[in-house]
Write an enzyme that holds these catalytic residues in place. Structure first.
Site, PDB file in Angstrom:
ATOM      1  CB  CYS A   2      -0.907   0.027   1.218  1.00 34.56           C
ATOM      2  SG  CYS A   2      -1.933  -1.433   1.320  1.00 34.56           S
ATOM      3  NE  ARG A  27       4.485   1.810  -0.845  1.00 38.11           N
ATOM      4  CZ  ARG A  27       5.256   1.864   0.245  1.00 38.11           C
ATOM      5  NH1 ARG A  27       6.352   2.566   0.221  1.00 38.11           N
ATOM      6  NH2 ARG A  27       4.913   1.229   1.344  1.00 38.11           N
ATOM      7  CD1 TRP A  74       0.392  -5.513  -3.923  1.00 39.68           C
ATOM      8  CD2 TRP A  74       0.247  -6.652  -1.994  1.00 39.68           C
ATOM      9  NE1 TRP A  74       0.963  -6.737  -4.114  1.00 39.68           N
ATOM     10  CE2 TRP A  74       0.887  -7.463  -2.957  1.00 39.68           C
ATOM     11  CE3 TRP A  74       0.050  -7.176  -0.721  1.00 39.68           C
ATOM     12  CZ2 TRP A  74       1.339  -8.745  -2.688  1.00 39.68           C
ATOM     13  CZ3 TRP A  74       0.481  -8.459  -0.449  1.00 39.68           C
ATOM     14  CH2 TRP A  74       1.127  -9.223  -1.428  1.00 39.68           C
ATOM     15  CG  ASN A  98       1.173   0.270   4.318  1.00 39.70           C
ATOM     16  OD1 ASN A  98       0.935  -0.929   4.171  1.00 39.70           O
ATOM     17  ND2 ASN A  98       2.356   0.808   4.053  1.00 39.70           N
ATOM     18  N   GLY A  99      -0.797  -1.720   6.353  1.00 43.59           N
ATOM     19  CA  GLY A  99      -0.466  -2.619   7.461  1.00 43.59           C
ATOM     20  C   GLY A  99      -1.566  -3.647   7.649  1.00 43.59           C
ATOM     21  CD  GLU A 477      19.347 -10.836  -7.435  1.00 42.80           C
ATOM     22  OE1 GLU A 477      18.764 -11.508  -6.570  1.00 42.80           O
ATOM     23  OE2 GLU A 477      18.858  -9.811  -7.926  1.00 42.80           O
ATOM     24  CE  LYS A 481      16.119  -9.111  -9.931  1.00 44.97           C
ATOM     25  NZ  LYS A 481      16.612  -8.711  -8.651  1.00 44.97           N
ATOM     26  CD  GLU A 484      11.992  -9.706  -8.785  1.00 44.39           C
ATOM     27  OE1 GLU A 484      13.178  -9.673  -9.163  1.00 44.39           O
ATOM     28  OE2 GLU A 484      11.550  -8.917  -7.942  1.00 44.39           O
ATOM     29  CG  HIS A 500      22.914 -35.512  -5.737  1.00 45.70           C
ATOM     30  ND1 HIS A 500      23.382 -36.718  -5.272  1.00 45.70           N
ATOM     31  CD2 HIS A 500      24.012 -34.726  -5.893  1.00 45.70           C
ATOM     32  CE1 HIS A 500      24.699 -36.651  -5.122  1.00 45.70           C
ATOM     33  NE2 HIS A 500      25.098 -35.448  -5.499  1.00 45.70           N
ATOM     34  CE  LYS A 600      12.434  -1.454  -5.443  1.00 46.08           C
ATOM     35  NZ  LYS A 600      13.392  -2.378  -6.093  1.00 46.08           N
TER      36      LYS A 600
HETATM   37  C1  AGP Z   1      14.099  -8.169  -5.807  1.00 45.78           C
HETATM   38  O1  AGP Z   1      14.138  -8.072  -7.175  1.00 45.78           O
HETATM   39  C2  AGP Z   1      12.792  -8.310  -5.213  1.00 45.78           C
HETATM   40  N1  AGP Z   1      11.945  -7.258  -5.576  1.00 45.78           N
HETATM   41  C3  AGP Z   1      12.747  -8.732  -3.762  1.00 45.78           C
HETATM   42  O2  AGP Z   1      13.287 -10.002  -3.675  1.00 45.78           O
HETATM   43  C4  AGP Z   1      13.438  -7.820  -2.712  1.00 45.78           C
HETATM   44  O3  AGP Z   1      14.812  -7.900  -2.836  1.00 45.78           O
HETATM   45  C5  AGP Z   1      12.993  -8.258  -1.310  1.00 45.78           C
HETATM   46  O4  AGP Z   1      11.607  -8.081  -1.209  1.00 45.78           O
HETATM   47  C6  AGP Z   1      13.682  -7.520  -0.208  1.00 45.78           C
HETATM   48  O5  AGP Z   1      13.423  -6.153  -0.258  1.00 45.78           O
HETATM   49  P1  AGP Z   1      14.288  -5.118   0.571  1.00 45.78           P
HETATM   50  O6  AGP Z   1      15.657  -5.149  -0.001  1.00 45.78           O
HETATM   51  O7  AGP Z   1      13.596  -3.805   0.360  1.00 45.78           O
HETATM   52  O8  AGP Z   1      14.275  -5.577   1.985  1.00 45.78           O
END
Ligand code: AGP
Length: 605
Positions: A2, A27, A74, A98-99, A477, A481, A484, A500, A600
């Site tokens: 949110c 976000r 959200w 928010n929360g 990583e 990416k 995502e 394995h 985000k």
């Molecule tokens: C990364 O591409 C993601 N959006 C996600 O994994 C992110 O790194 C994770 O939510 C942690 O966020 P932060 O670094 O704001 O704590």
């Protein structure tokens, strides 16, 4: 998650809020709404969908008013529909939230709200409780309500009979606020404040703030006036625009040489890593017996690279724990465990809670955070800011590599503090670290070649990414990416584990991305690559440009990485993997910056 905006002053609040909600879109959200408190009373406009749909809705009536609150939702409690979108109104109260209010069911029962609520949200219950306690004194109503709430909340509230005023209160979920030329503004995020001013403050928890055209006042819950601690944003508005790129993700990938330089250079003094600005005593680095990194997602992957570096170079044990799992594994942290919390946003709730727990256990702590004044930065003993500037794309790129840059610096300072390296060793290391921005530029200049290589996995349903040691960490990583932003199922696999079980899934339809950057692992990694090639897999290989491939006819798709010392090869390789994910998403015609269902900033558990 949110997004919150509130504006009061002399200008058209609707336009200010709609523009701000667009800035907060990154976000992640599914509905949007605003409420205006003006001469015609309180008017609410909200709907499921994008901010542009809300803009269309508002355009029909063009409501006027100089005081309002706005929200991007959200969904957590209640589905995605117009009724559940914020703002919520009950009696004389209109609010955004928010929360998560954990005890909203009990409150519904206690205050006989069953059948009286218009939405399925926990947030509307808060409006109803506020209405119950409101007797003309907003502070008292807020105080009494807050004492009944269990959970996390950032609330911005309008009272029908308090024209021109926005009240706010929070627990855990962030709110920042600032005075503008002609009024005041608040938001969940500095990004929405930057167009107005560079001076802002982070609202302390359990304080009530009142915004009006005359400025901002803050009180604690006992009603005493509280002092505001002002901060300065160190990025300008242009940092929050796409700067001519089609997507923020591309812009942010391209910014890496600059922001890494801005992260490293101020922390190298007389050729040595230096955290005196951050006030970090060497003792904290020399005395710890082990390290526990807590983080989520990309930040956790940065932690895995840090683990390899520190274990190899310092020789102490490092655990990297997914913050979301931290509490479920009976964590063992104590005074001898240095806790390093890593977070771009500084607001990830799991990381924040894990950090708070570790501090209660007496662990010294350093956080690596991008957003100034964020909750994680404030909850840790020491903070090292990554100077990445605003990261808008949901997929983290420049935050990751600047987190790595800080981890390289910590490793070197730790070696110094423990007297492990000679002057020459330290100088060589710092020299190599300082080369990173230029080496990255070299990779970025080959963006079109990476685009071509990305085409080799464009139509894949599944992708495997294989490597060992540091190469495996990079691929975790790289794989995140790709998943995502392209929605291609991708798995990073330690190449030694393939046999394995997972090798059964390798066919000619499963492209394999392999990274080979570590001399000591090269021969084993190349054997693993041959194994998947024997099962028909097409391999996209990332390898140092000076490596000779004996049977190079097997490799149609190779990216040659500029050579660095092995420990630093993470940096050029990461850029290639980021661009592969980006180009696949771009060529699929997806919304690269806002992948579906993702937020985000993850402020709920
Ligand atoms: C990364 O591409 C993601 N959006 C996600 O994994 C992110 O790194 C994770 O939510 C942690 O966020 P932060 O670094 O704001 O704590």
């Amino acid at each position: 998650m949110c997004g919150i905006i509130g504006y009061t002053g002399k200008n058209d609040a609707k336009e200010i809020m709609l523009d701000a909600l667009e800035l907060l879109e990154y976000r992640g959200y599914d509905s949007a709404g605003i409420a205006l408190l003006g001469e015609e009373g309180t008017r609410i406009y909200k709907r499921a969908g994008r901010v542009k749909d809300l803009r269309d809705l508002c355009a029909k009536e063009d409501p006027k008013g100089c005081c309002g609150i706005g929200h991007t939702r959200w969904a957590t409690h209640g589905g995605v529909c117009d009724e559940n979108a914020h703002p919520h109104r009950f009696g004389r109260i209109t609010l955004i939230h928010n929360g998560i209010i954990e005890n909203y069911r009990e409150l519904t029962e206690k205050y006989g709200l069953e059948g009286k609520l218009a939405s399925e949200t926990d947030s509307e219950v808060v409006a109803a409780v506020l209405e119950r306690f409101y007797d003309g004194d907003p502070y008292s109503a807020i105080r009494r309500t807050v004492l009944k709430l269990k959970g996390t909340f950032a609330l911005a509230i309008l009272f029908d009979d308090q024209p021109g005023k926005i009240f706010a209160v929070r627990n855990v979920s962030p709110i920042v606020a600032a005075a503008t030329k002609d009024g005041a503004i608040l938001s969940s995020d500095v990004a929405a404040i930057v167009p107005f001013t560079t001076d802002y403050f982070v609202m302390p928890e359990f304080h009530v703030v009142c915004l009006s055209a005359d400025g901002i006042e803050m009180f604690d819950l006992s009603g005493d006036k509280a002092q505001i601690d002002w901060l300065k944003v160190d990025w300008d508005v242009s940092r929050s625009s796409k700067g001519g790129y089609p997507f923020f993700m591309e812009k942010e990938i391209m910014e890496q040489p600059q922001v890494i330089e801005e992260t490293i250079l101020p922390r190298i003094k007389d050729g040595k890593p230096d955290f005196s600005e951050e006030g970090i005593p060497d003792q904290i680095l020399s005395d710890c017996k082990r390290i526990c990194v807590i983080a989520c997602g990309t930040a956790m992957h940065a932690g895995l690279v840090g683990k390899s570096l520190i274990q190899a170079m310092i020789g102490i044990h490092v655990d990297v724990v997914m913050a979301s799992e931290f509490m479920y594994n009976d964590p063992i942290v104590d005074k001898e465990t240095l806790v390093i919390a890593i977070s771009q946003s500084g607001e990830t709730i799991d990381t924040l809670e894990a950090l708070k727990f570790a501090r209660k256990c007496g662990s010294p702590s350093i956080s690596i955070v991008n957003v100034k004044g964020a909750s994680i930065a404030r909850a840790s003993e020491y903070v090292i800011y990554t100077n990445a500037g605003p990261e808008i794309a949901v997929a983290s790129t420049k935050a990751y590599t600047t987190q790595l840059a800080v981890l390289y610096l910590i490793t070197a300072r730790m070696a110094m503090a423990r007297g492990l390296w000679s002057e020459q060793e330290l100088a060589d290391y710092v020299k190599e670290l300082s080369r990173v921005p230029r080496v990255m530029e070299e990779v970025l200049s080959q963006k079109e070649e990476i685009h071509r290589l990305a085409g080799t996995i464009l139509n894949a349903k599944d992708v495997f990414m294989i490597g060992r040691g540091l190469d495996y960490s990079i691929l975790l990583e790289g794989s995140l990416k790709l998943k995502e932003v392209s929605y291609i199922h991708s798995e990073a696999y330690a190449s030694g584990e393939l046999k394995h079980g997972t090798i059964a899934l390798i066919t000619e339809d499963t492209p394999v991305v392999a990274v080979v950057t570590q001399d000591k692992l090269k021969s084993k990694e190349l054997s693993n690559i041959r194994e998947v090639q024997s099962r028909g897999a097409r391999v996209l290989l990332l390898i140092k440009e000076n490596e000779v491939l004996e049977d190079d006819e097997r490799f149609a798709n190779v990216f040659r990485l500029p050579v660095m010392a092995d420990a630093f090869m993470v940096m050029p390789a990461s850029v290639v993997l980021q661009f592969i994910a980006y180009f696949v998403s771009l060529d699929k015609g997806l919304d690269v910056d806002k992948p579906r269902n993702l937020a985000k900033v993850v402020t709920v558990e």
